[in-house]
Design a protein around this motif. Structure first.
Motif, mmCIF file in Angstrom:
data_model
loop_
_atom_site.group_PDB
_atom_site.id
_atom_site.type_symbol
_atom_site.label_atom_id
_atom_site.label_comp_id
_atom_site.label_asym_id
_atom_site.label_seq_id
_atom_site.Cartn_x
_atom_site.Cartn_y
_atom_site.Cartn_z
ATOM 1 N N ASN A 124 -4.437 5.319 0.396
ATOM 2 C CA ASN A 124 -3.703 4.147 0.414
ATOM 3 C C ASN A 124 -4.032 3.140 -0.791
ATOM 4 O OD1 ASN A 124 -2.446 5.328 2.837
ATOM 5 N ND2 ASN A 124 -4.405 4.905 3.591
ATOM 6 N N GLU A 143 -4.657 10.762 3.117
ATOM 7 C CA GLU A 143 -3.805 10.013 2.533
ATOM 8 C C GLU A 143 -4.653 8.866 1.675
ATOM 9 O OE1 GLU A 143 -1.026 8.731 5.519
ATOM 10 O OE2 GLU A 143 -1.525 10.744 6.545
ATOM 11 N N GLN A 189 0.993 -1.156 -0.033
ATOM 12 C CA GLN A 189 0.073 0.098 0.063
ATOM 13 C C GLN A 189 1.012 1.259 0.243
ATOM 14 O OE1 GLN A 189 -3.400 0.275 2.709
ATOM 15 N NE2 GLN A 189 -3.542 -1.786 2.788
ATOM 16 N N THR A 220 -7.796 6.138 9.997
ATOM 17 C CA THR A 220 -7.869 5.462 8.687
ATOM 18 C C THR A 220 -9.082 4.751 8.535
ATOM 19 O OG1 THR A 220 -5.416 4.873 8.640
ATOM 20 C CG2 THR A 220 -6.896 3.688 7.353
ATOM 21 N N ASN A 239 0.566 5.745 -0.310
ATOM 22 C CA ASN A 239 -0.088 7.057 -0.288
ATOM 23 C C ASN A 239 0.100 7.562 -1.742
ATOM 24 O OD1 ASN A 239 -1.656 9.615 0.023
ATOM 25 N ND2 ASN A 239 -0.060 10.310 1.423
#
Length: 179
Positions: free
Chosen positions: A172, A170, A28, A142, A30
């Motif tokens: 991901n 962000e 993963q 998140t 960003n």
């Protein structure tokens, strides 16, 4: 009878995320950092314009103090939104948001995160990845998509009349590990 058999077959063929993206072959990352951000309005009153730009929320800085110039702030309007164009389509696993920490607490509560390739209604017609129920001042949280979603645009949409303040977003995405 045939419909029931088809439904059972369709459900039984779903694969878990790990089957789509084995951890040893994907990572993963960003991908918002290289994107272009925009928002419904920019807060300009009180000299806030330089501190309110949409791009501030994808600068890689989670600082929750809006006075430091790393947050995005809209005016108080109906249904404010913030969006990043990732410039290409990615498979997105989650979105991480840092809430503002020095004012306007609770304004992000109730926001929806949408991911897809459409700009209809500023991206709010795209599938919803998750929703922000509550976030504390300065908190970074998140939001996992139930299933990975594919899209070029990530929109944070607040379905009420209020300000929308975000200090970092962000995105991901799953990327293959180079061999």
């Amino acid at each position: 009878m045939m419909i029931l058999v088809f439904q059972i077959l369709a459900i039984s063929t779903l694969k878990p995320v790990s089957a789509w993206f084995p951890p040893y072959r994907y990572m993963q990352e960003n991908v918002a950092l290289g994107g272009k951000a925009t928002q419904s309005t920019i807060l300009t009153t009180g000299g806030w314009a330089p501190y309110s730009r949409a791009g501030n929320a994808i600068d890689g800085n989670r600082d929750p103090d809006a006075n430091h110039g790393s947050c995005s702030l809209t005016s108080k309007v109906a249904n404010p939104w913030w969006r990043v164009d990732l410039l290409e389509t990615y498979v997105i696993a989650s979105v991480t948001i840092t809430n503002i920490g020095d004012c306007c607490l609770g304004n992000i509560n109730g926001a929806q995160i949408h991911i897809g390739d459409s700009l209809v209604n500023n991206g709010t017609n795209n599938p919803q990845c998750s929703a922000v129920s509550t976030m504390a001042a300065g908190e970074t949280k998140t939001f996992q998509c139930e299933l990975p979603l594919s899209g070029r645009y990530v929109t944070v949409y607040l379905p009420k009349t209020d300000y929308l303040e975000i200090c970092e977003v962000e995105v991901n995405a799953w990327l293959p590990i180079p061999e």
